[in-house]
Scaffold this active site. Structure first.
Site, PDB file in Angstrom:
ATOM      1  N   GLY A 242      24.229  91.605  41.617  1.00  0.00           N
ATOM      2  CA  GLY A 242      24.905  93.061  41.553  1.00  0.00           C
ATOM      3  C   GLY A 242      25.204  93.419  44.034  1.00  0.00           C
ATOM      4  O   GLY A 242      26.490  93.943  43.739  1.00  0.00           O
ATOM      5  N   GLU A 243      24.683  92.858  44.170  1.00  0.00           N
ATOM      6  CA  GLU A 243      24.604  93.564  45.821  1.00  0.00           C
ATOM      7  C   GLU A 243      25.832  92.695  46.662  1.00  0.00           C
ATOM      8  O   GLU A 243      26.053  93.483  46.947  1.00  0.00           O
ATOM      9  CB  GLU A 243      23.202  92.710  46.422  1.00  0.00           C
ATOM     10  CG  GLU A 243      22.226  93.789  45.616  1.00  0.00           C
ATOM     11  CD  GLU A 243      21.859  95.693  45.904  1.00  0.00           C
ATOM     12  OE1 GLU A 243      22.226  95.477  46.427  1.00  0.00           O
ATOM     13  OE2 GLU A 243      21.231  95.444  44.440  1.00  0.00           O
TER      14      GLU A 243
ATOM     15  N   GLN B  81      31.078  92.392  37.111  1.00  0.00           N
ATOM     16  CA  GLN B  81      30.019  93.113  38.207  1.00  0.00           C
ATOM     17  C   GLN B  81      30.543  93.115  39.005  1.00  0.00           C
ATOM     18  O   GLN B  81      30.616  93.887  40.535  1.00  0.00           O
ATOM     19  CB  GLN B  81      28.958  92.888  38.010  1.00  0.00           C
ATOM     20  CG  GLN B  81      27.855  93.250  38.841  1.00  0.00           C
ATOM     21  CD  GLN B  81      26.690  92.601  38.320  1.00  0.00           C
ATOM     22  OE1 GLN B  81      25.585  92.023  38.258  1.00  0.00           O
ATOM     23  NE2 GLN B  81      25.233  93.908  38.764  1.00  0.00           N
TER      24      GLN B  81
ATOM     25  N   PRO C  28      28.918  85.868  31.001  1.00  0.00           N
ATOM     26  CA  PRO C  28      30.585  85.677  31.397  1.00  0.00           C
ATOM     27  C   PRO C  28      30.539  87.209  31.977  1.00  0.00           C
ATOM     28  O   PRO C  28      31.114  87.390  32.172  1.00  0.00           O
ATOM     29  CB  PRO C  28      30.519  84.469  31.172  1.00  0.00           C
ATOM     30  CG  PRO C  28      29.399  84.159  30.283  1.00  0.00           C
ATOM     31  CD  PRO C  28      28.542  84.904  30.405  1.00  0.00           C
ATOM     32  N   LYS C  29      30.952  87.869  30.397  1.00  0.00           N
ATOM     33  CA  LYS C  29      31.994  89.001  30.689  1.00  0.00           C
ATOM     34  C   LYS C  29      31.184  90.145  32.016  1.00  0.00           C
ATOM     35  O   LYS C  29      32.262  90.333  32.558  1.00  0.00           O
ATOM     36  CB  LYS C  29      31.932  90.110  29.561  1.00  0.00           C
ATOM     37  CG  LYS C  29      33.407  88.637  28.352  1.00  0.00           C
ATOM     38  CD  LYS C  29      33.271  89.631  27.634  1.00  0.00           C
ATOM     39  CE  LYS C  29      33.918  88.754  26.333  1.00  0.00           C
ATOM     40  NZ  LYS C  29      34.350  89.476  25.740  1.00  0.00           N
ATOM     41  N   THR C  30      30.282  90.277  31.505  1.00  0.00           N
ATOM     42  CA  THR C  30      30.207  91.392  32.577  1.00  0.00           C
ATOM     43  C   THR C  30      29.374  90.722  33.969  1.00  0.00           C
ATOM     44  O   THR C  30      29.569  91.829  34.434  1.00  0.00           O
ATOM     45  CB  THR C  30      28.548  92.058  31.747  1.00  0.00           C
ATOM     46  OG1 THR C  30      27.440  90.970  31.641  1.00  0.00           O
ATOM     47  CG2 THR C  30      28.120  92.755  30.480  1.00  0.00           C
TER      48      THR C  30
ATOM     49  N   LYS D 291      20.573  83.767  39.037  1.00  0.00           N
ATOM     50  CA  LYS D 291      20.325  85.089  40.557  1.00  0.00           C
ATOM     51  C   LYS D 291      20.587  86.173  40.991  1.00  0.00           C
ATOM     52  O   LYS D 291      22.049  85.980  39.688  1.00  0.00           O
ATOM     53  CB  LYS D 291      20.296  83.719  41.953  1.00  0.00           C
ATOM     54  CG  LYS D 291      19.954  82.372  41.932  1.00  0.00           C
ATOM     55  CD  LYS D 291      20.047  82.183  43.213  1.00  0.00           C
ATOM     56  CE  LYS D 291      21.096  80.756  43.468  1.00  0.00           C
ATOM     57  NZ  LYS D 291      21.067  80.507  44.709  1.00  0.00           N
ATOM     58  N   GLY D 292      20.498  86.897  41.182  1.00  0.00           N
ATOM     59  CA  GLY D 292      20.594  88.072  40.986  1.00  0.00           C
ATOM     60  C   GLY D 292      22.442  88.028  42.028  1.00  0.00           C
ATOM     61  O   GLY D 292      22.969  87.444  42.841  1.00  0.00           O
TER      62      GLY D 292
ATOM     63  N   ILE E  77      22.256 100.915  34.802  1.00  0.00           N
ATOM     64  CA  ILE E  77      23.182 101.977  35.894  1.00  0.00           C
ATOM     65  C   ILE E  77      24.212 101.420  35.451  1.00  0.00           C
ATOM     66  O   ILE E  77      25.494 101.592  36.116  1.00  0.00           O
ATOM     67  CB  ILE E  77      22.558 102.019  36.859  1.00  0.00           C
ATOM     68  CG1 ILE E  77      22.296 100.448  37.995  1.00  0.00           C
ATOM     69  CG2 ILE E  77      21.456 102.521  37.271  1.00  0.00           C
ATOM     70  CD1 ILE E  77      22.629 100.410  39.214  1.00  0.00           C
TER      71      ILE E  77
HETATM   72 MO1  MOS Z   1      20.859  98.525  44.747  1.00  0.00          MO
HETATM   73  S1  MOS Z   1      21.436  99.553  46.473  1.00  0.00           S
HETATM   74  O1  MOS Z   1      19.218  97.904  44.816  1.00  0.00           O
HETATM   75  O2  MOS Z   1      20.155  99.913  43.105  1.00  0.00           O
END
Ligand code: MOS
Length: 709
Positions: free
Chosen positions: A675-676, A609, A603-605, A672-673, A462
């Site tokens: 995005g959030e 993010q 590292p760049k992405t 580890k993640g 995404i």
């Molecule tokens: Mo995210 S809110 O897990 O797309």
């Protein structure tokens, strides 16, 4: 505009699909050329609650180019809708009956040979209604909040222990409804290839989950539903589930016996795909004079729809963030005449962190202790909820890294003291956390005799740069240069992979890529008389054995270690604001986010993010708010002119730093993640900076100028 960020861009692979995305080479769901395609336009309810009395579709049906007008009166029965449990609560069923639950609810779908003709005919559909009373206002309905199904209130130690503490903070916080508003609109093209065979191009975060739910709706074999989404133009959670308009497109294609393209309008994006729900919260903190937390009480009430319960972990962060002997939380939901909310980046935690991390700042001022020092005095060394050891936690490193980089020690802790060129200046910080997950993924990896490596799996991307991260992992494990690696995703015919969500894809799919590459290396070693080969020798080994290719299919998921440890990613956000004392305008002057997200794979992405998440948090803090006129129950700003998201001019230099220490347990990469945690906590950091600048504490997001003058 000041821009000095480029020199700080780290080494690493550039976005492998970046050129395609910026040159139009990347195709999004609405852009597929499907022979004989027709166009669907939805007609929304103009009332907010009640039922349809009559529908006049005659004019629309006889308008030029119109093939059909689908309503609840003539829609073929959707098998999945009939077999659902007879619960009064569940997903919205499109064209199912005459009931109206929210304003803008689809009441008709017009299909025509061109989009313009469908749009015009949609304006000719006339509905009359039995109007019922409705509720859309969370603030005036807080008392009707109910505990969600099986939802027990959380109590650790004693309840409301903050009351016994010498120093207390008790405050209420609220966030408005926020809408994901990704650039790409929800869009579906549905084509029936046979009576039991369907092809769907759709905007989704999960081609396999979309395949399953569409198959279920139409009672088809999952393999007979082909879902394609190789590019997604942002989603932030808005495409985690299959929405009614996607079902409607397939239904319409059945009715008109032609492919149907249905693209949501920007206004539809506010009522057809969910949003971050408006929430009221109260945080009560009690501490000793030297800043040790005695009790945390966190109450939250959020809105849901009248037909479905949506819940998220708004209060979880108070159970998890700090070492505190007494914690109790309550979470309630209120049914309103609105569409169902859905996860939005940092679901639950972003809402909860705004309240908790604002309150921690208030406590720091009440105690006259530095906000970072206060957090360090309450640092959790084991998971406060379960007592489990952490798989890894370097949040303390993140505080230090960020404080040094932003010059925190030079901040004036006294609010309202610093002027810069006629603007009040202030610094704020706040922390964030989110579970670090790993699921199951299958990849197929194929090494060809020309030395190129081809990897496929049905994950979607995404926007974070999944392909780039996977190519980096494969390149590192195999020693093959990234330009010889071809990573493909976004098609339900590929081996199963998870939905992109919950900051889990790099950990999940990356593990499978890593495992597959290691297996390929093993096979190469066997072929090579049990001796390792340099990557430059791979092609030769295949050629020597007359093998056109070497292929492995690998499913990878974590082992028992996943249950032994508490696994979280952590972030700290630093914000410098400038506040105009005359107008109350808040400008973000500097942003710095530091993440403990394990080893940084790409590292760049990763940097991109983190910065993107921070910008989203800035929008949450300063401008984003979906406004309903409660007299009519109707949104008044369901467009990009009135619903403000940050644009270039709103965002200065924002930087991202990483602790970059591997997590030994979550996955082979040590990642580890991310995005959030990129968003969780940012809004509080902004509010805390505004307080430091002005001495005004805004507990009601967004922090618009009227709240400061
Ligand atoms: Mo995210 S809110 O897990 O797309």
């Amino acid at each position: 505009m000041e821009n000095t960020t480029s020199e700080k861009v780290p080494a690493g692979l550039s976005r492998i699909d970046g050129r395609m995305k910026v040159t139009g080479g990347a195709k999004y769901s609405a852009e597929y050329q499907v022979a004989g395609v027709t166009y669907g336009v939805l007609v929304g309810s103009t009332i907010t609650s009640g039922s349809i009395k009559a529908l006049d579709t005659k004019k629309a049906e006889s308008a030029p180019g119109v093939l059909s007008v689908i309503t609840y009166l003539n829609a073929p029965k959707i098998p999945g809708y009939q077999t659902d449990k007879p619960s009064p609560k569940g997903p919205f069923k499109i064209f199912y009956d005459n009931k109206i639950y929210f304003n803008g609810q689809p009441v008709a779908l017009v299909i025509a040979d061109t989009f313009e003709r469908a749009l015009f005919a949609a304006s000719l559909v006339k509905a009359t209604y039995n109007v019922a009373t409705f509720q859309t206002n969370l603030k005036s309905n807080l008392s009707s909040g109910v505990s969600p199904r099986n939802g027990k209130d959380y109590v650790k130690g004693s309840e409301d222990a903050y009351k016994t503490a010498p120093v207390k903070v008790e405050q209420e916080y609220s966030i408005p409804t926020e809408v994901h508003n990704p650039m790409e609109l929800g869009a579906t093209i549905a084509r029936w290839d046979a009576a039991d065979k369907l092809t769907i191009y759709t905007k989704t975060q999960g081609v396999k989950s979309a395949q399953r739910s569409i198959a279920q709706a139409f009672n088809l074999q999952p393999d007979n539903v082909h879902v394609t989404a190789p590019f997604v133009g942002g989603a932030f959670g808005s495409a985690l589930r299959t929405w009614p308009h996607e079902i409607a497109a397939a239904l319409a294609a059945q009715v008109v016996k032609k492919p149907v393209k249905l693209v949501l309008s920007r206004a539809d994006m506010f009522t057809s795909i969910g949003y971050r729900p408006q929430a009221w919260q109260k945080i009560s903190l009690g501490a000793t004079a030297d800043g040790k937390l005695v009790g945390i009480t966190h109450e939250a009430t959020a809105q849901t729809s009248a037909y479905e319960d949506f819940t998220e972990g708004v209060v979880n962060i108070s159970q998890l963030m700090y070492a505190c002997p007494n914690v109790n939380t309550k979470y309630r939901i209120v049914s309103l005449n609105v569409n169902t909310p859905t996860p939005m980046r940092g679901p639950g935690e972003a809402t909860g962190a705004f309240a908790l991390e604002s309150a921690m700042d208030e406590l720091a001022y009440a105690l006259n202790i530095d906000p970072i020092e206060l957090r360090m005095r309450n640092y959790a060394d084991t998971d406060p909820q379960t007592g489990k050891p952490y798989s890894s936690k370097f949040l303390n490193d993140a505080y230090k890294l960020g404080a040094d980089a932003i010059g925190w020690s030079k901040r004036n802790p006294k609010p309202g003291m610093v002027m810069e060129n006629g603007w009040l200046a202030g610094y704020g910080m706040a922390a964030g956390m989110f579970g670090a997950y790993r699921g199951s993924a299958t990849v197929v990896a194929r090494l060809l005799a020309d030395g190129t490596l081809h990897i496929e799996t049905a994950v979607t991307d995404i926007g974070p740069g999944t392909g780039t991260a996977m190519t980096t992992i494969a390149s590192e494990v195999m020693g093959i240069s990234s330009d010889k690696i071809n990573f493909k995703l976004g098609d339900s015919n590929m081996p199963p992979s998870p939905t992109q969500g919950g900051s889990s894809v790099t950990a999940t799919v990356g593990s499978a890529v890593s495992d597959a590459c290691n297996q390929l290396k093993e096979k190469l070693k066997e072929l090579n008389g049990n001796s390792e080969s340099a990557s430059s020798g791979y092609a030769q080994i295949l050629q020597q054995h007359n093998l056109p290719q070497l292929e492995v299919t690998v499913t990878s998921k974590g082992g028992p270690e996943l249950g032994k440890y508490a696994m979280y990613s952590w972030s700290v956000h630093f914000i410098k604001v400038l506040v105009n004392p005359a107008t109350g305008v808040v400008k973000i002057d500097k942003g710095l986010s530091v993440a403990d997200a394990g080893k940084i794979v790409s590292p760049k992405t990763a940097r991109s993010q983190m910065i993107g998440g921070s910008i989203m948090g800035a929008g949450m803090a300063l401008m984003e708010e979906a406004v309903i006129d409660h007299r009519y129950g109707r949104l008044v700003n369901n467009n990009f002119a009135d619903y403000h998201v940050p644009v270039q001019a709103d965002i200065p230099q924002i930087e991202a730093l990483f602790v970059n220490k591997p997590d030994p347990y979550l996955n082979p990469m040590g990642s580890k993640g991310m995005g959030e945690i990129a968003t969780i906590g940012v809004a509080a950091a902004v509010a805390n900076a505004v307080f430091n600048a002005t001495g005004k504490r805004v507990r009601d997001l967004p922090i618009t100028p009227d709240k400061l003058v």
